[in-house]
Motif scaffolding. Structure first.
Motif, short mmCIF file in Angstrom:
data_model
loop_
_atom_site.label_atom_id
_atom_site.label_comp_id
_atom_site.label_asym_id
_atom_site.label_seq_id
_atom_site.Cartn_x
_atom_site.Cartn_y
_atom_site.Cartn_z
N ALA A 4 0.83 -1.15 -0.06
CA ALA A 4 0.00 -0.04 0.04
C ALA A 4 0.98 1.18 -0.12
O ALA A 4 1.97 1.19 0.68
N PRO A 5 0.52 2.21 -0.68
CA PRO A 5 1.27 3.49 -0.58
C PRO A 5 1.38 4.24 0.65
O PRO A 5 0.23 4.06 1.46
N VAL A 6 2.24 4.80 0.88
CA VAL A 6 2.45 5.62 2.21
C VAL A 6 2.55 7.17 1.87
O VAL A 6 3.18 7.38 0.75
N ARG A 7 1.72 7.85 2.62
CA ARG A 7 1.51 9.33 1.94
C ARG A 7 1.62 10.08 3.19
O ARG A 7 1.66 9.82 4.33
N ASN A 8 2.22 11.41 2.66
CA ASN A 8 2.39 12.50 3.75
C ASN A 8 1.14 13.08 4.02
O ASN A 8 0.07 12.58 3.45
N GLU A 9 1.20 14.17 4.80
CA GLU A 9 0.08 14.99 5.07
C GLU A 9 -0.41 15.73 3.74
O GLU A 9 -1.73 16.34 3.79
N LYS A 10 0.28 16.06 2.69
CA LYS A 10 -0.28 16.57 1.25
C LYS A 10 -0.84 15.28 0.61
O LYS A 10 -1.04 15.72 -0.80
N TYR A 11 -0.92 14.09 0.96
CA TYR A 11 -1.33 13.04 0.34
C TYR A 11 -0.37 12.52 -0.83
O TYR A 11 -0.85 11.94 -1.78
N GLN A 12 0.78 12.98 -0.75
CA GLN A 12 1.98 12.56 -1.74
C GLN A 12 2.50 11.25 -1.28
O GLN A 12 2.51 11.16 -0.15
N ILE A 13 2.63 10.36 -2.49
CA ILE A 13 3.34 9.15 -2.04
C ILE A 13 4.79 9.28 -1.61
O ILE A 13 5.57 9.84 -2.58
N ILE A 14 4.98 8.88 -0.46
CA ILE A 14 6.27 9.01 0.07
C ILE A 14 7.08 7.75 0.36
O ILE A 14 8.53 7.55 0.47
N GLY A 15 6.30 6.67 0.08
CA GLY A 15 6.79 5.48 0.26
C GLY A 15 6.05 4.14 -0.18
O GLY A 15 4.72 4.59 -0.37
N VAL A 16 6.34 3.10 0.06
CA VAL A 16 5.45 1.95 -0.08
C VAL A 16 5.78 1.08 1.31
O VAL A 16 6.58 0.75 1.52
N LEU A 17 4.27 0.55 1.77
CA LEU A 17 4.26 -0.37 2.83
C LEU A 17 4.11 -1.83 2.23
O LEU A 17 3.22 -1.97 1.61
N PHE A 18 4.89 -2.61 2.64
CA PHE A 18 4.94 -4.06 2.14
C PHE A 18 4.53 -4.89 3.32
O PHE A 18 5.15 -4.49 4.48
N THR A 19 3.71 -5.82 3.30
CA THR A 19 3.48 -6.82 4.29
C THR A 19 3.47 -8.31 3.82
O THR A 19 2.99 -8.44 2.64
N ALA A 20 3.97 -8.99 4.66
CA ALA A 20 4.21 -10.52 4.10
C ALA A 20 3.74 -11.35 5.25
O ALA A 20 3.64 -10.94 6.27
N ARG A 21 3.32 -12.63 4.75
CA ARG A 21 2.76 -13.55 5.90
C ARG A 21 3.61 -15.01 5.56
O ARG A 21 3.65 -15.22 4.43
N ASP A 22 4.17 -15.66 6.49
CA ASP A 22 4.58 -16.80 6.47
C ASP A 22 3.80 -17.82 6.31
O ASP A 22 2.96 -17.98 7.34
N ILE A 23 3.48 -18.73 5.20
CA ILE A 23 2.69 -19.58 4.79
C ILE A 23 3.03 -21.05 4.98
O ILE A 23 2.26 -22.06 4.77
N ASN A 24 4.23 -21.10 5.54
CA ASN A 24 4.89 -22.30 5.69
C ASN A 24 3.92 -23.61 6.80
O ASN A 24 3.83 -24.51 6.48
N GLU A 25 3.66 -22.77 7.75
CA GLU A 25 2.73 -23.46 8.73
C GLU A 25 1.38 -24.01 8.11
O GLU A 25 0.96 -25.02 8.18
N SER A 26 0.88 -23.24 7.22
CA SER A 26 -0.43 -23.45 6.58
C SER A 26 -0.14 -24.49 5.55
O SER A 26 -1.03 -25.35 5.43
N LYS A 27 0.96 -24.35 4.81
CA LYS A 27 1.24 -25.45 3.89
C LYS A 27 1.35 -26.90 4.64
O LYS A 27 0.98 -27.76 4.16
N TYR A 28 2.22 -26.85 5.82
CA TYR A 28 2.20 -28.00 6.58
C TYR A 28 0.90 -28.65 7.15
O TYR A 28 0.71 -29.68 6.95
N VAL A 29 0.45 -27.83 7.30
CA VAL A 29 -1.21 -28.25 8.05
C VAL A 29 -1.89 -28.94 6.57
O VAL A 29 -2.66 -30.00 6.94
N LEU A 30 -2.01 -28.36 5.68
CA LEU A 30 -2.64 -28.60 4.26
C LEU A 30 -2.03 -30.20 3.89
O LEU A 30 -2.88 -31.11 3.71
N GLU A 31 -0.83 -30.19 3.87
CA GLU A 31 -0.05 -31.62 3.66
C GLU A 31 -0.56 -32.53 4.78
O GLU A 31 -0.89 -33.56 4.39
#
Length: 141
Positions: A4-31
Motif C-alpha cells: 500500500a502507498p505511504v502518503r504524507n499530510e499532502k497525500y503525496q506518496i512518499i513510500g510503500v508499505l509491504f506486508t508478508a505472511r509466512d505460509i509455511n505452517e499453513s502448507k504443512y497443515v494442508l499436507e
C-alpha cells in the motif's frame, strides 16, 4: 504479499508499505490433512466390512464404502443420502432406531445386531457398531 502507498499530510506518496505472511505452517497443515485423508480412504475403501458415515441429526448415509454397497447390492450413488432406516428390516426397526438415537444423545459407542434389506429385498443379518457418526456393518453367520 500485499502493499500500500505511504502518503504524507499532502497525500503525496512518499513510500510503500509491504506486508508478508509466512505460509509455511499453513502448507504443512494442508499436507498433513491430505495425508490423513489418504490414510482414511485407504482403510475405508479397502475394508473387508461395510462402513457408512451417517449424519447424526438426520440418520442419512453420507458416505459408504464398496463393501457396504456389495452387502446391499447398491451402487454408492443409489444409496447415498438415503435414510438409514430405509435399509433396515421392518421387524426390528423401532428398537434399532432407539439404539441409534440413544447413541447420538450419549455420544457413546453402541453395538447390536439387525437385519438390513438388500436391493433384491433379501435380508442380511448384520452386526452394527456405531461410534458417533461412523457405522460399521459386518455380515453375521
Amino acid at each position: 504479499m500485499q502493499y500500500a502507498p505511504v502518503r504524507n499530510e499532502k497525500y503525496q506518496i512518499i513510500g510503500v508499505l509491504f506486508t508478508a505472511r509466512d505460509i509455511n505452517e499453513s502448507k504443512y497443515v494442508l499436507e498433513e490433512l491430505k495425508l490423513s485423508e489418504f490414510r482414511f480412504h485407504a482403510i475405508f475403501d479397502q475394508a473387508p466390512m461395510g462402513i457408512a458415515l451417517v449424519e447424526s441429526a438426520t440418520e442419512n448415509l453420507l458416505q459408504v464404502n464398496p463393501f457396504f454397497c456389495k452387502i446391499l447390492g447398491y451402487e454408492s450413488e443409489e444409496i447415498l443420502y438415503r435414510n438409514f432406516a430405509e435399509i433396515m428390516h421392518s421387524e426390528n426397526i423401532q428398537q434399532s432406531l432407539v439404539n441409534l438415537h440413544s447413541l447420538a444423545e450419549k455420544n457413546d459407542k453402541i453395538s447390536f445386531e439387525n437385519k438390513l434389506v438388500n436391493l433384491k429385498g433379501e435380508c442380511n443379518k448384520i452386526a452394527i457398531v456405531r461410534n458417533r457418526d461412523i457405522v460399521i456393518f459386518d455380515i453375521v453367520g
